[in-house]
Design an enzyme around this catalytic site. Structure first.
Site, mmCIF file in Angstrom:
data_model
loop_
_atom_site.group_PDB
_atom_site.id
_atom_site.type_symbol
_atom_site.label_atom_id
_atom_site.label_comp_id
_atom_site.label_asym_id
_atom_site.label_seq_id
_atom_site.Cartn_x
_atom_site.Cartn_y
_atom_site.Cartn_z
ATOM 1 N N ASP A 220 0.844 -1.192 0.000
ATOM 2 C CA ASP A 220 0.000 0.000 0.000
ATOM 3 C C ASP A 220 0.885 1.250 0.000
ATOM 4 O O ASP A 220 1.895 1.319 0.708
ATOM 5 C CB ASP A 220 -0.921 -0.016 1.229
ATOM 6 C CG ASP A 220 -2.086 0.936 1.075
ATOM 7 O OD1 ASP A 220 -3.235 0.468 0.972
ATOM 8 O OD2 ASP A 220 -1.867 2.174 1.055
ATOM 9 N N GLN B 245 -14.659 2.000 1.432
ATOM 10 C CA GLN B 245 -13.934 1.635 0.205
ATOM 11 C C GLN B 245 -13.673 2.879 -0.634
ATOM 12 O O GLN B 245 -14.603 3.644 -0.911
ATOM 13 C CB GLN B 245 -14.756 0.617 -0.597
ATOM 14 C CG GLN B 245 -14.030 0.097 -1.825
ATOM 15 C CD GLN B 245 -14.846 -0.964 -2.581
ATOM 16 O OE1 GLN B 245 -16.011 -1.196 -2.261
ATOM 17 N NE2 GLN B 245 -14.242 -1.579 -3.568
ATOM 18 N N HIS C 67 -10.320 -5.722 -3.355
ATOM 19 C CA HIS C 67 -8.982 -5.955 -2.811
ATOM 20 C C HIS C 67 -9.089 -6.313 -1.344
ATOM 21 O O HIS C 67 -9.998 -5.884 -0.640
ATOM 22 C CB HIS C 67 -8.073 -4.737 -3.003
ATOM 23 C CG HIS C 67 -8.636 -3.448 -2.485
ATOM 24 N ND1 HIS C 67 -9.610 -2.731 -3.157
ATOM 25 C CD2 HIS C 67 -8.395 -2.758 -1.355
ATOM 26 C CE1 HIS C 67 -9.912 -1.647 -2.469
ATOM 27 N NE2 HIS C 67 -9.208 -1.641 -1.362
ATOM 28 N N LEU C 68 -8.126 -7.100 -0.914
ATOM 29 C CA LEU C 68 -7.975 -7.459 0.495
ATOM 30 C C LEU C 68 -6.811 -6.653 1.048
ATOM 31 O O LEU C 68 -5.749 -6.601 0.408
ATOM 32 C CB LEU C 68 -7.599 -8.929 0.628
ATOM 33 C CG LEU C 68 -8.618 -10.009 0.849
ATOM 34 C CD1 LEU C 68 -7.867 -11.342 1.029
ATOM 35 C CD2 LEU C 68 -9.435 -9.722 2.086
ATOM 36 N N HIS C 69 -7.012 -6.061 2.213
ATOM 37 C CA HIS C 69 -5.892 -5.461 2.941
ATOM 38 C C HIS C 69 -5.312 -6.525 3.869
ATOM 39 O O HIS C 69 -6.069 -7.159 4.627
ATOM 40 C CB HIS C 69 -6.359 -4.304 3.832
ATOM 41 C CG HIS C 69 -6.908 -3.116 3.110
ATOM 42 N ND1 HIS C 69 -6.210 -1.938 2.943
ATOM 43 C CD2 HIS C 69 -8.122 -2.906 2.524
ATOM 44 C CE1 HIS C 69 -6.954 -1.059 2.292
ATOM 45 N NE2 HIS C 69 -8.123 -1.614 2.024
ATOM 46 N N ASN D 209 -12.905 -3.661 2.448
ATOM 47 C CA ASN D 209 -13.911 -2.618 2.617
ATOM 48 C C ASN D 209 -14.890 -2.682 1.446
ATOM 49 O O ASN D 209 -14.481 -2.886 0.302
ATOM 50 C CB ASN D 209 -13.235 -1.242 2.674
ATOM 51 C CG ASN D 209 -12.302 -1.109 3.866
ATOM 52 O OD1 ASN D 209 -12.605 -1.600 4.951
ATOM 53 N ND2 ASN D 209 -11.160 -0.467 3.667
HETATM 54 P P1 5GP Z 1 -9.897 1.046 0.221
HETATM 55 O O1 5GP Z 1 -10.036 2.383 0.882
HETATM 56 O O2 5GP Z 1 -10.573 1.044 -1.115
HETATM 57 O O3 5GP Z 1 -10.281 -0.108 1.086
HETATM 58 O O4 5GP Z 1 -8.341 0.845 -0.009
HETATM 59 C C1 5GP Z 1 -7.640 1.469 -1.017
HETATM 60 C C2 5GP Z 1 -6.178 1.437 -0.629
HETATM 61 O O5 5GP Z 1 -5.408 1.694 -1.780
HETATM 62 C C3 5GP Z 1 -5.789 2.488 0.406
HETATM 63 O O6 5GP Z 1 -5.203 1.848 1.539
HETATM 64 C C4 5GP Z 1 -4.785 3.357 -0.318
HETATM 65 O O7 5GP Z 1 -3.727 3.795 0.505
HETATM 66 C C5 5GP Z 1 -4.301 2.461 -1.419
HETATM 67 N N1 5GP Z 1 -3.891 3.149 -2.624
HETATM 68 C C6 5GP Z 1 -4.548 4.171 -3.255
HETATM 69 N N2 5GP Z 1 -3.887 4.522 -4.355
HETATM 70 C C7 5GP Z 1 -2.794 3.704 -4.435
HETATM 71 C C8 5GP Z 1 -1.707 3.616 -5.372
HETATM 72 O O8 5GP Z 1 -1.632 4.349 -6.367
HETATM 73 N N3 5GP Z 1 -0.756 2.688 -5.127
HETATM 74 C C9 5GP Z 1 -0.819 1.842 -4.035
HETATM 75 N N4 5GP Z 1 0.186 0.954 -3.885
HETATM 76 N N5 5GP Z 1 -1.825 1.921 -3.130
HETATM 77 C C10 5GP Z 1 -2.787 2.834 -3.334
#
Ligand code: 5GP
Ligand code: ZN
Length: 114
Positions: free
Chosen positions: A30, A94, A100-102, A87
């Site tokens: 991330d 989200q 995606h899985l964190h 999320n």
């Molecule tokens: P969400 O909020 O959808 O559950 O998670 C999205 C995740 O993607 C966030 O933790 C954010 O930091 C990460 N993220 C957003 N843009 C990028 C990117 O360009 N590269 C990487 N490696 N992570 C990203």
């Protein structure tokens, strides 16, 4: 999918720190890590969120879990423990609409999450 950040990352149209790629699932670090290990596991296939999964994708979901396990082993957190989160939608927090899985680990997680 056009205009999808994670589709562009799996297609290598945008840069990312890719740590695993089996041709079905990609694992990247991330860009804004919330823990010492913060890895995102995503399928090549554009699926908006876990709310869109169908039974035909059961194997894909299992694959995401197994790749997460491999990353946890590689990062040395499989024994200390870790958290897997996906999320879903607005209230789920989200921000990228590609499943995606964190994988979070390397520190003690709190509960309940915010
Ligand atoms: P969400 O909020 O959808 O559950 O998670 C999205 C995740 O993607 C966030 O933790 C954010 O930091 C990460 N993220 C957003 N843009 C990028 C990117 O360009 N590269 C990487 N490696 N992570 C990203
Ligand atoms: Zn996508």
């Amino acid at each position: 999918m056009n205009g999808c950040l994670f589709c562009d990352i799996v297609a290598r149209k945008l840069p990312a720190e890719v740590i695993k790629d089996d041709g079905v699932v990609v694992a990247i670090r991330d860009v804004n890590p919330q823990a010492p290990t913060h890895v995102l596991l995503m399928p090549y296939e554009h699926i908006t969120s876990a709310a869109e999964l169908t039974p035909a994708q059961d194997a894909l979901w299992a694959r995401l879990l197994h790749i997460a396990q491999e990353v946890a082993i590689d990062d040395g957190i499989v024994t200390s423990g870790y958290r897997l989160v996906t999320n879903v939608g607005r209230d789920g927090g989200q921000t990228v609409a590609h499943l995606h899985l964190h994988l979070l680990g390397g520190r003690r997680m709190r509960w309940p999450p915010g």
